[in-house]
Design a protein around this motif. Structure first.
Motif, PDB file in Angstrom:
ATOM      1  N   LEU A   1       0.540  -1.112   0.734  1.00 49.41           N
ATOM      2  CA  LEU A   1       0.108  -0.033   0.262  1.00 49.41           C
ATOM      3  C   LEU A   1       0.655   0.786   0.195  1.00 49.41           C
ATOM      4  CD1 LEU A   1      -2.682  -1.000   2.601  1.00 49.41           C
ATOM      5  CD2 LEU A   1      -2.367  -0.742   0.185  1.00 49.41           C
ATOM      6  N   PRO A   2       0.685   2.128  -0.909  1.00 46.18           N
ATOM      7  CA  PRO A   2       1.217   3.651  -1.024  1.00 46.18           C
ATOM      8  C   PRO A   2       1.627   3.687   0.914  1.00 46.18           C
ATOM      9  CG  PRO A   2      -1.294   3.904  -2.014  1.00 46.18           C
ATOM     10  CD  PRO A   2      -1.183   2.454  -1.959  1.00 46.18           C
ATOM     11  N   ASP A   3       2.761   4.821   1.027  1.00 48.45           N
ATOM     12  CA  ASP A   3       3.620   5.155   1.503  1.00 48.45           C
ATOM     13  C   ASP A   3       3.566   4.488   2.926  1.00 48.45           C
ATOM     14  OD1 ASP A   3       4.093   7.999   0.260  1.00 48.45           O
ATOM     15  OD2 ASP A   3       1.640   8.261   0.317  1.00 48.45           O
ATOM     16  N   ILE A   4       3.040   3.241   2.579  1.00 45.60           N
ATOM     17  CA  ILE A   4       2.740   2.041   3.969  1.00 45.60           C
ATOM     18  C   ILE A   4       4.406   1.276   4.287  1.00 45.60           C
ATOM     19  CG2 ILE A   4       2.039   1.143   5.966  1.00 45.60           C
ATOM     20  CD1 ILE A   4      -0.163   1.976   4.971  1.00 45.60           C
ATOM     21  N   TYR A   5       4.926   1.594   5.105  1.00 51.25           N
ATOM     22  CA  TYR A   5       6.020   0.284   5.252  1.00 51.25           C
ATOM     23  C   TYR A   5       5.651  -0.370   6.644  1.00 51.25           C
ATOM     24  CZ  TYR A   5       8.687   3.787   2.151  1.00 51.25           C
ATOM     25  OH  TYR A   5       8.762   5.037   1.360  1.00 51.25           O
TER      26      TYR A   5
ATOM     27  N   MET B   1      11.978   5.486   4.446  1.00 50.93           N
ATOM     28  CA  MET B   1      11.273   6.184   3.962  1.00 50.93           C
ATOM     29  C   MET B   1      11.848   7.521   4.099  1.00 50.93           C
ATOM     30  SD  MET B   1       9.495   5.346   7.667  1.00 50.93           S
ATOM     31  CE  MET B   1       8.359   5.661   7.327  1.00 50.93           C
ATOM     32  N   ALA B   2      12.949   8.212   4.435  1.00 52.19           N
ATOM     33  CA  ALA B   2      13.190   9.352   4.284  1.00 52.19           C
ATOM     34  C   ALA B   2      14.291   9.632   2.630  1.00 52.19           C
ATOM     35  CB  ALA B   2      14.644   9.852   5.088  1.00 52.19           C
ATOM     36  N   ALA B   3      14.577   8.818   2.118  1.00 48.66           N
ATOM     37  CA  ALA B   3      15.038   8.868   1.050  1.00 48.66           C
ATOM     38  C   ALA B   3      13.770   9.434   0.286  1.00 48.66           C
ATOM     39  CB  ALA B   3      15.655   7.714   0.973  1.00 48.66           C
TER      40      ALA B   3
END
Length: 502
Positions: free
Chosen positions: A352-356, A392-394
């Motif tokens: 899912l987008p933006d979920i790690y 996430m930062a990158a």
């Protein structure tokens, strides 16, 4: 959140879970973005922090794990805000996490590190305890002081440690494999260690350097919220230290191992009486095979798949873990692995987008290096949490990042029975089929060394004791040098391998 922001920047970095993966991830994000608030949502009043971190070699690392009040984390990183609440719901479409305390938190990037819970052989039975965190370990200690006999089910690290540490109580240990410690060892290493179980333990316990902050004071209120059994993160490798694991009987070690079987049925006292079945006494010595019926009345009885029945005071279920995906799956279309974890790609990104996701909750679903495998261990939780933060930062500034080196080679260092144990690569020839050879060297009571080779190249190793070979072996596995010429000499103690490979 100040008003008037355009929606995309409205969200924050949000991390769920106060275990090693979550805390490491939050700390790294806080360092990357010192001017932004990082939200850490955790159901437990204490978090797990990595202390005394040492990089032992290229991929081997050692560290201690400390339970700390979350305020300590906020003191170290003023931009980490800890929210002490469970997650009620994740609305991935809206980039929003709802917490049990009724609040909503918008995220721009979210990392789920909610860990895993022990698989219980039987839910809701008061005589079955799962051990996974400090709370359950203390509960276990309370039960043990009154116990004359317990049964341990499982063959992982916690079961191994328990069997070694428990004194003054009969232990029946049930494993589904041929030999103990199957997740960690082959039969040879198991044999090397079991001889230590049978030898009396030396009195001088080695002092461990790990302090704990317990949740005793906070526990009463937590229990009443009706979530007694579901918070707390995993135990560290020295978890039994500081717990006095003594039963009521005076002798030291009394262990009987039932191999290649599992639990078939559990009876409470009354059910057992009605069943008219017979239970066995504790097997006293191996030569006298006459089996006698137990006269003693036990609170709980266990029937094994091999037909034997034993009574005991309680059962410890130490049979591995299930990822804690509970509150996240509902209404969200995550790809889930066969082991129940959230599938992540080589950037720790879920479907899912933006979920790690990182740590025990996730299932590594990239094409792994031929000498790496996922295991739900502390070291991997730390590495994944650290790497997830980097990814996430990158991603948030539109850069790309290379796969972290720690996923090149599986490496784990721990202690069993007071021996140092180093596991490298495919240390149990996992997935190599029959096409491999083992070279062994064993000095009883001192060291056990096993190298796993395939086509003349080292694929894995087990080192027990102070062997000083970890760096050499790590290099041999990483550089895949052909070792056929050395044959058995590879482990000859009179030949210094390091001279060959520098």
């Amino acid at each position: 959140m100040e008003a008037g922001h355009p929606p995309p920047t409205a969200g924050q970095f949000v991390v769920v879970g106060g275990g090693i993966a979550g805390v490491t991830c939050a700390e790294q994000l806080a360092i990357h973005f010192p001017s932004e608030d990082i939200l850490l949502i955790t159901a437990s009043p204490v978090i797990k922090a990595v202390t005394n971190f040492k990089q032992v070699s290229k991929v081997l690392e050692e560290f201690d794990v400390e339970e700390q009040p979350s305020t300590l984390l906020e003191n170290r990183f003023p931009n980490i805000k800890v929210i002490e609440s469970g997650v009620k719901q994740l609305k991935s479409e809206e980039h929003c996490v709802l917490t049990e305390d009724g609040n909503q938190h918008l995220y721009k990037k979210l990392c789920l590190c909610a860990g895993a819970k022990p698989k219980l052989i039987c839910e809701g039975n008061p005589y079955v305890l799962g051990i996974r965190d400090t709370d359950s370990a203390q509960e276990f200690q309370k039960q043990l002081t009154k116990a004359k006999r317990i049964m341990i089910i499982g063959n992982g690290g916690i079961a191994l440690e328990l069997v070694y540490e428990i004194e003054g109580c009969e232990v029946i240990w049930v494993i589904k494999d041929k030999a103990i410690g199957n997740t960690f060892f082959d039969a040879g290493a198991a044999e090397f260690l079991t001889s230590k179980l049978i030898a009396e333990k030396s009195e001088a316990k080695i002092a461990q350097k790990r302090t704990r902050y317990t949740t005793e004071g906070r526990k009463k209120e937590a229990q009443t919220k009706g979530n007694a059994g579901n918070i707390g993160s995993a135990l560290g490798p020295d978890w039994h230290e500081g717990l006095n694991l003594k039963g009521t009987k005076e002798f030291s070690h009394k262990i009987h191992i039932e191999t290649m079987c599992e639990v078939k049925k559990i009876y409470l006292q009354e059910e057992f009486r009605i069943s008219k079945k017979k239970s066995l006494t504790f097997p006293r010595d191996h030569h006298n095979q006459s089996v006698t019926t137990d006269k003693e009345i036990w609170p709980v009885y266990v029937e094994l798949t091999n037909g034997k029945i034993y009574g005991c005071n309680f059962i410890v279920s130490a049979t591995g873990v299930t990822p804690n995906t509970g509150p996240f799956l509902c209404g969200n279309n995550f790809d889930v692995g066969e082991d129940g974890g959230l599938k992540v790609n080589d950037h720790m990104h879920t479907s899912l987008p933006d979920i790690y996701a990182a740590g025990d909750i996730c299932t590594a679903s990239w094409e792994p290096s031929p000498v790496w495998q996922q295991m739900r261990l502390w070291t991997q939780a730390r590495q994944m949490g650290w790497y997830a933060a980097k990814c996430m930062a990158a991603a948030s500034v539109g850069e790309s990042v290379d796969m972290d080196f720690s996923f090149e080679l599986f490496a784990h260092v721990t202690k069993f029975f007071n021996y140092k144990v180093v596991l490298l690569g495919k240390y149990n020839a996992q997935g190599l089929g029959s096409d491999h050879e083992l070279i062994l060297r064993c000095t009883k009571g001192q060291e056990y060394i096993k190298a796993v080779l395939q086509n003349g190249r080292m694929m894995g190793a087990v080192l027990i004791g102070e062997t000083d070979l970890e760096e050499t072996f790590e290099n041999l596995i990483l550089n895949q040098m052909n070792l056929s010429a050395y044959g058995e000499d590879l482990l000859d103690p009179n030949i210094d391998i390091e001279d060959y490979f520098d």
